[in-house]
Write an enzyme that holds these catalytic residues in place. Structure first.
Site, mmCIF file in Angstrom:
data_model
loop_
_atom_site.group_PDB
_atom_site.id
_atom_site.type_symbol
_atom_site.label_atom_id
_atom_site.label_comp_id
_atom_site.label_asym_id
_atom_site.label_seq_id
_atom_site.Cartn_x
_atom_site.Cartn_y
_atom_site.Cartn_z
ATOM 1 N N ASP A 184 0.730 -1.197 0.199
ATOM 2 C CA ASP A 184 -0.018 0.109 0.033
ATOM 3 C C ASP A 184 0.834 1.071 0.088
ATOM 4 O O ASP A 184 0.451 2.292 -0.523
ATOM 5 C CB ASP A 184 -0.749 0.015 1.180
ATOM 6 C CG ASP A 184 -2.078 -0.839 0.881
ATOM 7 O OD1 ASP A 184 -2.352 -1.656 0.189
ATOM 8 O OD2 ASP A 184 -3.047 -1.132 1.841
ATOM 9 N N ARG A 187 -5.480 18.944 24.054
ATOM 10 C CA ARG A 187 -3.974 18.324 24.380
ATOM 11 C C ARG A 187 -4.210 16.691 24.462
ATOM 12 O O ARG A 187 -5.036 16.083 24.916
ATOM 13 C CB ARG A 187 -3.930 18.669 25.937
ATOM 14 C CG ARG A 187 -3.931 20.092 26.492
ATOM 15 C CD ARG A 187 -3.599 20.623 27.746
ATOM 16 N NE ARG A 187 -1.875 20.101 28.056
ATOM 17 C CZ ARG A 187 -1.686 19.289 28.983
ATOM 18 N NH1 ARG A 187 -2.677 18.841 29.717
ATOM 19 N NH2 ARG A 187 -0.512 19.080 29.189
ATOM 20 N N TYR A 199 -3.699 4.386 10.298
ATOM 21 C CA TYR A 199 -3.464 5.109 11.592
ATOM 22 C C TYR A 199 -4.905 5.285 12.612
ATOM 23 O O TYR A 199 -4.639 5.011 13.540
ATOM 24 C CB TYR A 199 -2.332 6.152 11.428
ATOM 25 C CG TYR A 199 -1.773 6.506 12.884
ATOM 26 C CD1 TYR A 199 -1.892 5.700 14.094
ATOM 27 C CD2 TYR A 199 -0.906 7.632 12.721
ATOM 28 C CE1 TYR A 199 -1.322 6.368 15.125
ATOM 29 C CE2 TYR A 199 -0.241 8.355 13.834
ATOM 30 C CZ TYR A 199 -0.490 7.491 14.948
ATOM 31 O OH TYR A 199 0.177 7.917 16.060
ATOM 32 N N ALA A 200 -5.577 5.844 11.714
ATOM 33 C CA ALA A 200 -6.785 6.358 12.279
ATOM 34 C C ALA A 200 -7.356 4.992 13.013
ATOM 35 O O ALA A 200 -8.223 5.268 14.145
ATOM 36 C CB ALA A 200 -7.845 6.991 11.413
ATOM 37 N N LEU A 201 -7.486 3.912 12.230
ATOM 38 C CA LEU A 201 -8.078 2.987 13.057
ATOM 39 C C LEU A 201 -7.459 2.388 14.245
ATOM 40 O O LEU A 201 -7.985 1.663 15.407
ATOM 41 C CB LEU A 201 -8.223 1.675 11.862
ATOM 42 C CG LEU A 201 -9.093 0.285 12.329
ATOM 43 C CD1 LEU A 201 -10.555 0.359 12.607
ATOM 44 C CD2 LEU A 201 -8.925 -0.773 11.142
ATOM 45 N N SER A 202 -6.159 2.272 14.007
ATOM 46 C CA SER A 202 -5.419 2.133 15.457
ATOM 47 C C SER A 202 -5.666 2.952 16.632
ATOM 48 O O SER A 202 -5.522 2.463 17.759
ATOM 49 C CB SER A 202 -4.055 1.969 14.818
ATOM 50 O OG SER A 202 -3.696 0.941 14.034
ATOM 51 N N GLN A 243 4.833 9.804 4.704
ATOM 52 C CA GLN A 243 6.044 9.502 3.628
ATOM 53 C C GLN A 243 6.628 11.019 3.461
ATOM 54 O O GLN A 243 7.562 11.087 2.601
ATOM 55 C CB GLN A 243 5.163 9.080 2.188
ATOM 56 C CG GLN A 243 4.976 7.488 2.554
ATOM 57 C CD GLN A 243 4.391 7.035 1.006
ATOM 58 O OE1 GLN A 243 3.889 7.862 -0.043
ATOM 59 N NE2 GLN A 243 4.154 5.821 1.018
#
Length: 303
Positions: free
Chosen positions: A85, A187, A202-205, A258
């Site tokens: 990906d 914060r 990343y958002a899912l994690s 990236q």
């Protein structure tokens, strides 16, 4: 069966380096795929970076004409991406402005957007090259880092824009605005703005929801927030999102993980919907939910 795509760019391991990339360049996969494309009536080109990686044994770099990304955009009508990906994210952003469709052959790990298995690519590609495929468009984000009223960094992102703290520093304080409206000062370790494509990354994690690619929206996901009532928020992608760094050391903004920009106090990360979209082609019968079920191992152990 003759391909409807006459000029095909072979793109592989676009950002890879080191021993793994060298092994990939020498294992003959790219050459085999190129020969297969020729057998289907395609004129094959190779992306310049892939050609340089393969030059060690001249298997690909010496056989097919190398093209820059710009030349691919101008001369080719299909990009065949061999990798994971991350490879697809990198080339997808660069080719989006040309409207060229992309097919992904997965030799990475999960493969949410490079979805054709390497061990079955020929049987899968034959009908696709003949025009039997599902087309899938993915939105892009356009992000700028603004400092004293001027843009100091500019990038596209297909997955996400992440503002986060330094590795050895404490929390950051971020002022969040959506459209003309102030949302909150947060914060946290950071904040993720994810597209539907990036909602499986990343958002899912970080606890965010899955967002179907057809939904014109973004999800705003805090990373380890100080206030536990700070929850992910689903937003329309027509709104501009502004993240201002109020406090914190060594903070940065990452774009698809990236490219990176260091942030100073008062810097504003401005995220808008890009005018460009990435075109993916999938095998006939492809379903987003099939991908979720396979990659996230849903229904394992069930009936």
């Amino acid at each position: 069966m003759t391909s409807r795509f006459r000029h095909v760019a072979l793109i592989g391991k676009y950002q890879a380096s080191g021993a793994r990339a060298q092994a990939d360049a020498r294992d003959g996969v790219m050459e085999d795929i190129g020969a297969f494309l020729e057998s289907q009536g395609c004129e094959v080109f190779v992306e310049k970076s892939a050609a340089e990686e393969a030059d060690a044994d001249a298997s690909v770099g010496g056989r097919y004409q190398p093209l820059t990304v710009e030349e691919i955009g101008q001369r080719c009508d299909l990009g065949l991406v061999v990798g994971g990906d991350g490879t697809m994210l990198g080339i997808g952003r660069q080719l989006a402005c040309y409207g060229i469709p992309l097919i992904g052959i997965n030799r990475g790990r999960l493969g949410f957007i490079t979805d054709i298995p390497l061990d079955n690519y020929q049987a899968t590609l034959i009908p696709m090259l003949a025009g039997e495929y599902e087309e899938d468009h993915r939105s892009l984000m356009h992000a700028q880092v603004m400092r004293d009223g001027a843009s100091v960094f500019d990038a596209l992102a297909m997955n996400d824009v992440v503002v986060n703290r330094g590795a050895t520093s404490g929390m950051v304080e971020l002022r969040v605005s959506v459209g003309r409206h102030f949302v909150a000062n947060q914060r946290a370790d950071g904040l993720i703005i994810a597209s539907p494509t990036g909602s499986t990354a990343y958002a899912l994690s970080a606890g965010g929801p899955l967002l179907h690619p057809a939904v014109p929206g973004w999800v705003l996901v805090p990373i380890a927030p100080h206030t536990l009532s700070n929850r992910p928020v689903l937003l329309p992608d027509a709104d501009e999102i502004v993240i201002e760094l109020v406090a914190g050391r060594d903070a940065s903004a990452n774009f698809d993980m990236q490219s990176l920009a260091s942030l100073a106090i008062g810097d504003r990360v401005v995220v808008r919907r890009s005018d460009f979209r990435v075109r993916f082609l999938h095998p006939r019968g492809w379903s987003y939910f099939d991908t979720l079920r396979k990659k996230l191992h849903w229904n394992e152990g069930g009936s």
